[in-house]
Design an enzyme around this catalytic site. Sequence first.
Site, PDB file in Angstrom:
ATOM      1  CG  ASP A 244      -4.723   9.020   0.482  1.00  0.00           C
ATOM      2  OD1 ASP A 244      -3.957   9.240  -0.470  1.00  0.00           O
ATOM      3  OD2 ASP A 244      -4.349   9.023   1.669  1.00  0.00           O
TER       4      ASP A 244
ATOM      5  CB  THR B 227       0.118   5.190  -0.841  1.00  0.00           C
ATOM      6  OG1 THR B 227      -1.138   5.766  -1.238  1.00  0.00           O
ATOM      7  CG2 THR B 227       0.943   6.260  -0.156  1.00  0.00           C
ATOM      8  CB  THR B 228      -3.047   2.980  -4.500  1.00  0.00           C
ATOM      9  OG1 THR B 228      -3.793   3.757  -3.555  1.00  0.00           O
ATOM     10  CG2 THR B 228      -3.899   1.815  -4.956  1.00  0.00           C
TER      11      THR B 228
ATOM     12  CG  ASP C 270      -1.967  12.470  -1.549  1.00  0.00           C
ATOM     13  OD1 ASP C 270      -1.298  12.477  -0.503  1.00  0.00           O
ATOM     14  OD2 ASP C 270      -2.828  11.599  -1.794  1.00  0.00           O
TER      15      ASP C 270
END
Length: 551
Positions: A62, A95-96, A388
């Site tokens: 994550d 996010t990545t 998520d």
Amino acid sequence: MQQGQPMIIMGDDAQRVKDKDAQEYNISAARGVAESVRSTLGPKGMDKMLVDSTGDVTITNDGVTILQTMDIDNPTAEMIVEVAETQEDEAGDGTTSAVAIAGELLKNAEDLLEQDIHPTAVIKGFNLASEYAREQVDEIATPVDADDTTTLKNVAETSMTGKGAELDKEVLADLVVRAIQGVTVEADDGSHVVDLANLNIETRTGRAAGESRLLSGAVVDKDPVHEDMPTDFEDANVLLLNDPIEVEEADVDTSVNVDSPDQLQKFLDQEEKQLREKVDQIVASGADVVFCQKGIDDLAQHYLAKEGILAIRRTKKSDLAFLKNVLDAPIVTDLDSLTAADLAVGSIERDTTEELFYVEGGNSHGVTLLLYGTTDHVVDELERGIEDAIDVVATTVSDGRTLPGGGAIEVELAGRLRDYADSVEGREQLAVEAFADSLELIPRVLAENAGLDAIDLLVDLRAAHEGGDAHAGLNVFSGEVEDTAEAGVVETAHAKEQAIASAAEAANLVLKIDDIISAGDLSTAGDGDEGGAPGGGMGGMGGMGGMGGAM
């Protein structure tokens, strides 16, 4: 200059990095953060093992968890971490992708700077491209209804793929969608509002993730304070209490001298009387069950058990707040003001095997996801994946739009941005094209992380999109290009818009800096001599601190 001597305006410990050196310093630091999480992207992404200063181990892919756990000691790098945190807060996932795109934007911007293109022109081009790309996202997006269970499950499964929840993603996706639908209400204007405050997650170890359950109401992981207390109630009067059922202590330190056993007994009798009065107040209110956030004295436990009242002490603050939603009851902070109106009706059931209490209100406003995992590390990563998935499904319900996954939207946007660049005048055109190239990082990294040929697949993807297939994406399991929307690989449009906006703004923020002045070493910790750019030079990346050890 003063009488031929230079005027000293900065302290001996001050450091300064100017112009091109400052730009290189900032871009290197930002790219270092982005590259640290690139290998985690996609269903075939790798995990990171993060060991903190106390020896606690976190195994995850994550993005925001990795970046928050890493010991980053660089001001520019922390600006990129903020991209991930903003993405997590606003969209719940992606996010990545957001951080990776920001890093690629800066890499391509560096190439433009080396061609003597001014940062202002690059920034303007990136702003134009970001705005246009977000407009195109809205045009490409497919509308989805809040009751379209199939699409919502696909969104949840896409979010979970590649994370700890993947093995049982069908079961878990169904739980997530039912949980979201259970806390969704329709507003007066026809929009849907998801109240995640009414959704709680409880984790347990020792069983497979596929055995996870969705429960109506709350789950409290506590034991009765006395073994003689009843544990099951059909329609109980429940008291939520944030006041200790203990002897009141003096506000200041005091000492009392006694010179006879009778005096000591009087003190003990007085304490017993205080406790009896507190219990009598609870009994008089008609309460059958007490969830107390504070402590309960042993003698009070005995009195409550004699009255047939179930009491649970040291209830977590978060559990008490959730019980407030489930039961629609106030939290009482002073027993002296307790009345029957402060109680709520609910059913209480004790699971002796799991050692849990199940609490359900008459018109229960909350649901609980009870997640199982074989070990603590497994269940922790499972919880992150489920959180998520909950966020993206909630966003999809509220936003009402989805996009094809598997890099399809990035390749489509890149093609449209290149066409748009032809209408942009000046050097900004090159920045728009660089933005398009940066978006194609996502399908490239998806292919690389799956062990596939990124160049060949990117050529195939471009060809499919040029042929009019806007939903052509990469199937990392088969290595083929296919319609990912039809295959059930879908993402929420809001998350993609947020990722593009956050990445562009972070890159522009870094590019606009041409002078770094530090009162000490160029690290955010402010201690130690390592890192930093010494004496006006580059000095490397400045303390990226524990990043090396984290990767």
